[in-house]
Design an enzyme around this catalytic site. Structure first.
Site, PDB file in Angstrom:
ATOM      1  N   SER A 281      -9.861  -0.339   7.007  1.00 26.13           N
ATOM      2  CA  SER A 281      -9.290  -0.198   5.659  1.00 26.13           C
ATOM      3  C   SER A 281      -8.623  -1.442   5.105  1.00 26.13           C
ATOM      4  O   SER A 281      -8.280  -1.484   3.924  1.00 26.13           O
ATOM      5  CB  SER A 281      -8.287   0.955   5.623  1.00 26.13           C
ATOM      6  OG  SER A 281      -8.957   2.187   5.735  1.00 26.13           O
TER       7      SER A 281
ATOM      8  N   SER B  73      -9.858   2.197   2.931  1.00 28.86           N
ATOM      9  CA  SER B  73      -8.975   2.893   2.026  1.00 28.86           C
ATOM     10  C   SER B  73      -8.064   1.992   1.200  1.00 28.86           C
ATOM     11  O   SER B  73      -7.558   2.412   0.161  1.00 28.86           O
ATOM     12  CB  SER B  73      -8.108   3.871   2.811  1.00 28.86           C
ATOM     13  OG  SER B  73      -7.216   3.174   3.665  1.00 28.86           O
TER      14      SER B  73
ATOM     15  N   LYS C  80       0.847  -1.204   0.000  1.00 30.67           N
ATOM     16  CA  LYS C  80       0.000   0.000   0.000  1.00 30.67           C
ATOM     17  C   LYS C  80       0.875   1.244   0.000  1.00 30.67           C
ATOM     18  O   LYS C  80       1.904   1.293   0.688  1.00 30.67           O
ATOM     19  CB  LYS C  80      -0.908  -0.026   1.230  1.00 30.67           C
ATOM     20  CG  LYS C  80      -1.993   1.041   1.247  1.00 30.67           C
ATOM     21  CD  LYS C  80      -2.894   0.880   2.484  1.00 30.67           C
ATOM     22  CE  LYS C  80      -4.004   1.922   2.533  1.00 30.67           C
ATOM     23  NZ  LYS C  80      -4.811   1.813   3.770  1.00 30.67           N
TER      24      LYS C  80
END
Lengths: 508, 105
Positions: free
Chosen positions: A184, A160, A85
């Site tokens: 997330s 997210s 990420k």
């Protein structure tokens, strides 16, 4: 083992791929190239990646292959490619957090999680898309455009960490790293039919993770199977002297727990407040089936009440913006990141440059939360808002303590709905926030949670997820129960959930 | 600003003031759009104030924190070049920044 076509190679679980790398039937260069080819073929449509590092990934792969050929003992996941990420600092690779304000920023250091991946010989394929600074539940708040759900490209992949979840769901990577501040990792897992784990707060180092809300953030595994998550958790977890909130204890025995098959006598609590009204019928139906499976296997299932969870969302959306408004003050256009001057001002001051840069560099959601946090921390409002939210946090922790005196794990749907259409909630922040209603309590109390696929909703044919929560530092229980649910459902269906995902149109 | 807990919420002028404190040059269009959204969010999160008067210890952190010490030994850090590598402007191995004092200073 016989030679595999690339199509099959990218569909192997990380543990199966690791076994083939170990027995020499596949090389890491082959596996890494197969995933890079898949990214080239489908990521134009999925947009899981913000940056792909083909050269770096292949160099790591070649190095691992050479060391293996020389007979060097290697970690289990050596040579298995991974996506990271874009909120984790990667030396030599851009780290943008999905924000314009960090466009093109290349950190001069690695996050501890990334250092551990490199030390274990995992080729890093690239950086995955995310809501700007991890603020969002759909990945639509990325400054670089949304990620698309591989099950239906017109829908959100969750957020997210939608990029990491979509990357593993679309077979662009067997493993990914996510971060979970309010859900997330887990909510994207649920809506993409994949597995996601938020470890106990302090279980995985936050060093080099660009902070959203420091008291809530936690990095963890994003995978297609529970065993793969366990392997990755053991690799990235454990004490780090560079993170003062890191728990000074070894990582949990996740892999061993994932191998346990028996849930007889296990006490399972279904959280009354995390279900029923507001939950999509298909989500509730698949959840009830998982509960029945556990009962049939001899687990003692009871309903438990956690009344303060009703206030968790409100407390979270005060605590998070408060911490975020403070953490994001560092983006001041002085030492790194974007710098723009105000229009029509000669020789502007640092303060004017700062305000113009933050206006140009931050998106709507980041601005909303910074302003909300600044308000909540204002003198005169502090006690009513931030102070009260901290009291609610105590009540939520007490609810968990009371529940875990009666049961070993708690169970709920991960997300109240399946993946919604891109754009559907963009102008209705509150409705977007409700996506996290079931995942937020764990972050506020610091306890670990896993999301495992529970099936497809009847009304739309889209993936649903079940969440298992355990007491702090009892992460092993997530893998025990998660692996049971996964195995029992796969046996019932006769296949994995992801094998039902539509084939993506492959660009040639 | 209005009392917390009431439904009047946050005004456009409040948002403009807070944006100034937050060092964000919001445009008029953004103020028009964000102010009503923030009012809705604030109304919703104001439910926490029902516990404001209750005697409950606050929790700032999920895990009890203690100060962490380490031996005071030298370990590798960033080189000056690495530290400056992301700077918008560099001058003589230093971060070059806009003037920090006002015109009148």
């Amino acid at each position: 083992m016989s030679a595999l076509a690339d199509r099959d190679l990218i569909r192997l679980s990380a543990s199966d791929l690791a076994a083939r790398l170990a027995d020499g039937s596949v090389t890491s260069v082959q596996a890494t190239q197969a995933h890079l080819d898949r990214i080239a073929a489908v990521d134009g449509a999925v947009h899981a990646f913000l940056h792909v590092d083909a050269e770096g990934a292949l160099a790591t792969a070649a190095d691992v292959d050479a060391r293996r050929a020389a007979g060097e003992p290697l970690p289990t996941l050596a040579g298995v490619p991974i996506a990271v990420k874009d909120v984790l600092a990667t030396r030599g690779m851009p780290t943008t957090c999905g924000s314009r304000i960090l466009e093109g920023w290349v950190p001069p250091y690695d996050a501890t999680v990334v250092s551990r991946l490199r030390a274990a010989g995992l080729p890093i394929l690239g950086k995955t898309n995310m809501d700007e600074f991890a603020m969002g539940s759909s990945t639509e708040h990325s400054a670089y455009g949304p990620t698309h759900n591989p099950w239906d490209l017109d829908r959100i992949p969750g957020g997210s960490g939608g990029g990491s979840a979509a990357a593993v769901a679309a077979f662009e990577a067997p493993l990914a790293i996510g971060t979970d501040t309010g859900g997330s990792i887990r909510q994207p897992g649920a809506v993409t039919g994949t597995v996601g784990v938020k470890p106990t707060y302090g279980g995985v180092s936050r060093y080099g993770l660009v902070a959203l809300a420091s008291s809530l953030d936690q990095a963890g595994p994003v995978t297609r199977t529970v065993l793969d998550a366990a392997l990755l958790h053991e690799l990235i977890g454990g004490h780090d002297p560079r993170d003062s909130t890191s728990i000074d204890a070894p990582a949990p025995s996740a892999v061993e727990a994932a191998g346990r098959t028996d849930v007889a006598g296990l006490r399972v609590g279904v959280v009354r407040e995390l279900g029923g009204e507001g939950y999509q019928p298909g989500v509730s139906a698949r959840f009830d089936e998982v509960v029945a499976l556990l009962s049939e296997a001899g687990a003692e299932v009871v309903e438990v009440s956690c009344p303060s969870f009703e206030m968790a969302l409100a407390a979270y959306y005060l605590i998070l913006p408060s911490e975020a408004s403070s953490n994001l003050a560092k983006f001041d256009a002085m030492r790194y990141g974007l710098r723009v001057g105000p229009a029509g001002v000669d020789a502007p001051s640092a303060e004017q440059v700062m305000a113009a840069t933050r206006e140009a560099g931050f998106g709507d959601e980041v601005k909303r939360r910074i302003i909300l946090g600044t308000y909540a921390l204002s003198s005169g409002y502090y006690d009513a808002y931030y102070g009260s939210a901290q009291k609610v946090r105590t009540l939520i922790a007490r609810d968990f303590d009371a529940a875990f005196e009666k049961v070993d794990v708690l169970l709920s749907p991960t997300s109240p709905t399946t993946a919604f259409k891109l754009g559907a909630k963009l102008d209705d922040p509150l409705s977007m926030y409700l996506q996290d209603v079931a995942t937020i309590p764990a972050n506020l109390a610091g306890v670990p949670g896993i999301s495992v696929p529970s099936g497809l909703a009847d009304e739309d044919g889209l993936p649903t997820g079940v969440q298992v929560l355990a007491p702090a530092t009892a992460d092993a229980r997530l893998y025990h129960v998660g692996a049971f649910i996964e195995r029992a459902l796969d046996e019932r269906w006769g296949h994995t959930l992801l094998s039902q995902a539509p084939d993506l149109e492959v660009a040639r | 600003m209005s009392d917390p807990g009431t439904s009047a919420g946050i005004t456009r002028a409040d948002v403009a003031h807070l944006a100034g404190l937050s060092r964000i040059d919001l445009t008029d269009e953004e103020l028009d759009r964000l102010a009503p959204q923030l009012a809705v969010i604030l109304d919703s999160v104001a439910t926490v104030s029902q516990v404001a008067s209750q005697d409950i210890p606050p929790t700032s952190h999920a895990v009890p924190l203690q100060n962490v010490f380490r031996e005071d030994v030298v370990r590798p850090g960033l080189t000056p070049e690495e530290a400056l590598s992301g700077a918008p402007l560099v001058d003589q191995q230093r971060f070059a920044v806009p003037r920090i004092l006002g015109e009148e200073a």
